[in-house]
Design a protein around this motif. Structure first.
Motif, PDB file in Angstrom:
ATOM      1  N   ARG A  48       0.790  -1.221   0.090  1.00 29.78           N
ATOM      2  CA  ARG A  48       0.050  -0.033   0.021  1.00 29.78           C
ATOM      3  C   ARG A  48       0.933   1.198   0.052  1.00 29.78           C
ATOM      4  NH1 ARG A  48      -3.550   0.714   5.274  1.00 29.78           N
ATOM      5  NH2 ARG A  48      -4.448  -1.190   4.429  1.00 29.78           N
ATOM      6  N   GLY A  49       0.629   2.227  -0.768  1.00 34.16           N
ATOM      7  CA  GLY A  49       1.366   3.455  -0.874  1.00 34.16           C
ATOM      8  C   GLY A  49       2.457   3.150  -2.008  1.00 34.16           C
ATOM      9  N   HIS A  50       2.620   2.356  -2.360  1.00 33.52           N
ATOM     10  CA  HIS A  50       3.625   1.992  -3.566  1.00 33.52           C
ATOM     11  C   HIS A  50       3.356   1.334  -4.721  1.00 33.52           C
ATOM     12  CE1 HIS A  50       5.428   1.891   0.443  1.00 33.52           C
ATOM     13  NE2 HIS A  50       6.612   2.009   0.169  1.00 33.52           N
ATOM     14  N   GLU A  60      -1.226   7.139   9.863  1.00 31.94           N
ATOM     15  CA  GLU A  60      -1.688   6.162  10.598  1.00 31.94           C
ATOM     16  C   GLU A  60      -2.019   4.796  10.219  1.00 31.94           C
ATOM     17  OE1 GLU A  60      -5.273   8.400   9.518  1.00 31.94           O
ATOM     18  OE2 GLU A  60      -3.185   9.089   9.912  1.00 31.94           O
ATOM     19  N   GLU A  61      -2.081   4.780   8.866  1.00 28.96           N
ATOM     20  CA  GLU A  61      -2.681   3.529   8.322  1.00 28.96           C
ATOM     21  C   GLU A  61      -1.392   2.989   7.567  1.00 28.96           C
ATOM     22  OE1 GLU A  61      -6.228   4.122   6.036  1.00 28.96           O
ATOM     23  OE2 GLU A  61      -7.386   4.684   7.787  1.00 28.96           O
ATOM     24  N   TYR A  62      -0.105   3.291   7.767  1.00 28.19           N
ATOM     25  CA  TYR A  62       0.855   2.897   7.074  1.00 28.19           C
ATOM     26  C   TYR A  62       1.805   2.102   8.248  1.00 28.19           C
ATOM     27  CZ  TYR A  62       0.079   4.906   2.610  1.00 28.19           C
ATOM     28  OH  TYR A  62      -0.475   5.255   1.367  1.00 28.19           O
ATOM     29  N   LEU A 124      14.113  12.054   5.947  1.00 33.13           N
ATOM     30  CA  LEU A 124      15.283  11.825   5.049  1.00 33.13           C
ATOM     31  C   LEU A 124      14.479  11.010   3.610  1.00 33.13           C
ATOM     32  CD1 LEU A 124      18.215  11.032   7.332  1.00 33.13           C
ATOM     33  CD2 LEU A 124      17.797  13.141   6.125  1.00 33.13           C
ATOM     34  N   PHE A 125      13.716  10.206   4.111  1.00 30.56           N
ATOM     35  CA  PHE A 125      13.283   9.397   2.967  1.00 30.56           C
ATOM     36  C   PHE A 125      12.517  10.112   2.099  1.00 30.56           C
ATOM     37  CE2 PHE A 125      14.175   6.007   6.062  1.00 30.56           C
ATOM     38  CZ  PHE A 125      14.770   4.830   5.149  1.00 30.56           C
ATOM     39  N   VAL A 126      11.404  11.138   2.846  1.00 31.23           N
ATOM     40  CA  VAL A 126      10.829  12.024   1.987  1.00 31.23           C
ATOM     41  C   VAL A 126      11.802  12.829   0.971  1.00 31.23           C
ATOM     42  CG1 VAL A 126       9.078  14.022   2.154  1.00 31.23           C
ATOM     43  CG2 VAL A 126       9.028  12.068   3.487  1.00 31.23           C
ATOM     44  N   ARG A 127      12.765  13.158   1.735  1.00 34.61           N
ATOM     45  CA  ARG A 127      13.850  14.053   0.677  1.00 34.61           C
ATOM     46  C   ARG A 127      14.060  13.237  -0.448  1.00 34.61           C
ATOM     47  NH1 ARG A 127      18.120  16.216   4.665  1.00 34.61           N
ATOM     48  NH2 ARG A 127      16.331  17.005   5.815  1.00 34.61           N
ATOM     49  N   ARG A 161       3.943   9.990   2.675  1.00 31.28           N
ATOM     50  CA  ARG A 161       3.326   9.746   4.005  1.00 31.28           C
ATOM     51  C   ARG A 161       3.400   8.476   4.671  1.00 31.28           C
ATOM     52  NH1 ARG A 161      -2.928  10.411   2.915  1.00 31.28           N
ATOM     53  NH2 ARG A 161      -2.246   8.725   1.688  1.00 31.28           N
ATOM     54  N   SER A 162       3.745   7.354   3.917  1.00 28.18           N
ATOM     55  CA  SER A 162       3.963   6.270   4.528  1.00 28.18           C
ATOM     56  C   SER A 162       5.309   6.274   5.404  1.00 28.18           C
ATOM     57  CB  SER A 162       4.210   5.176   3.448  1.00 28.18           C
ATOM     58  OG  SER A 162       5.201   5.375   2.669  1.00 28.18           O
ATOM     59  N   ALA A 163       6.262   7.204   5.033  1.00 26.33           N
ATOM     60  CA  ALA A 163       7.528   7.249   5.988  1.00 26.33           C
ATOM     61  C   ALA A 163       7.311   7.555   7.274  1.00 26.33           C
ATOM     62  CB  ALA A 163       8.418   8.330   5.083  1.00 26.33           C
ATOM     63  N   TYR A 164       6.246   8.325   7.653  1.00 27.16           N
ATOM     64  CA  TYR A 164       5.894   8.982   8.708  1.00 27.16           C
ATOM     65  C   TYR A 164       4.875   7.983   9.718  1.00 27.16           C
ATOM     66  CZ  TYR A 164       7.241  13.423   6.834  1.00 27.16           C
ATOM     67  OH  TYR A 164       8.139  14.301   6.265  1.00 27.16           O
ATOM     68  N   GLY A 165       4.457   6.922   8.967  1.00 27.14           N
ATOM     69  CA  GLY A 165       3.689   5.976   9.718  1.00 27.14           C
ATOM     70  C   GLY A 165       4.577   4.874  10.475  1.00 27.14           C
ATOM     71  N   LEU A 166       5.910   4.988  10.098  1.00 26.99           N
ATOM     72  CA  LEU A 166       6.822   4.197  10.748  1.00 26.99           C
ATOM     73  C   LEU A 166       7.406   4.676  12.181  1.00 26.99           C
ATOM     74  CD1 LEU A 166       8.723   2.278   7.988  1.00 26.99           C
ATOM     75  CD2 LEU A 166       6.914   1.344   9.344  1.00 26.99           C
TER      76      LEU A 166
END
Length: 235
Positions: A48-50, A60-62, A124-127, A161-166
């Motif tokens: 999901r998200g990929h 919150e759903e990642y 850092l991932f978002v970057r 947004r999935s990066a923030y879910g972790l």
């Protein structure tokens, strides 16, 4: 959420492939056909998200359990082999008891997200969304042009947004308590996710651990031949 899947081969044995963060099924572009040549029907997901799989409503759903639920919703139970890389290794471990593969391979799995300046930082991932081809090449000098093209397209599609879910799992103990099926861990050299002390701990918990010399985190792209050799006896 049912996930997008890609299939290679039509063999009697089933192999499942689960990619890492920011990637999609195309990261396995050489592994999938190699397994198909060995008699597997290979199913690779887009988490999901990929890729072209659906997006969650928010960060919150990642969570690992969300990804794991998707795997169980999408993939067949009782596959001969399941392989997860990085985030995919974390997710596969969460889904293992329900998917019930005969054997599991975890490639440099993200079972511990370190805290602090050198640890896991979502920004850092978002970057990475803004990295140029030249910059990606500098980080991954052994990748082919096709791998670079695939990476740029995969990152473009990725829901950052999935990066923030972790983030809530940073510093948490996500290590599997034991190997519930015959399980192999392949490590980069050096590995920041599975350092030597962690490798020893995993061996004590019943995992087989093999290091692919001089490979980076994405072992199957950095050293495809070394990755396949590390699977000797498992595929």
């Amino acid at each position: 959420m049912r996930l997008h899947t890609t299939t290679w081969g039509s063999g009697d044995r089933i192999a499942l492939l689960v990619h890492g963060i920011m990637a999609d099924h195309r990261t396995w572009r050489r592994v999938g056909p190699a397994l198909a040549e060995r008699g597997y029907r290979v199913l690779a997901v887009d988490l999901r998200g990929h890729g072209v799989s659906g997006r969650a409503a928010g960060p919150e759903e990642y969570r690992p359990e969300d990804y794991a639920d998707d795997l169980v919703e999408t993939l067949p139970v009782g596959a001969e082999l399941a392989v997860g890389h990085s985030l995919g290794g974390l997710v596969l471990a969460h889904a293992l008891e329900r998917l019930k593969p005969v054997r599991a391979v975890y490639s440099d799995p993200a079972w511990h997200l370190g805290a602090g300046p050198a640890g896991y930082r979502a920004e850092l991932f978002v970057r990475g969304k803004s990295l140029t081809r030249k910059q990606i090449r500098s980080f991954n000098p052994d990748w082919t042009d096709e791998d670079l093209d695939t990476e740029m397209e995969s990152v473009r599609l990725w829901d950052e947004r999935s990066a923030y879910g972790l983030e809530e799992f940073v510093g948490a103990d996500l290590w599997p308590a034991r190997a519930t099926v015959p399980s192999l861990v392949t490590r980069a050299d050096p590995s920041t996710l599975v350092p030597p002390d962690a490798a020893r701990m995993l061996e004590e918990r019943g995992f087989t651990v093999r290091t692919v010399a001089r490979s980076g985190h994405t072992i199957h792209r950095d050293d495809f031949d070394g990755f396949i050799s590390a699977l000797d006896g498992w595929i």
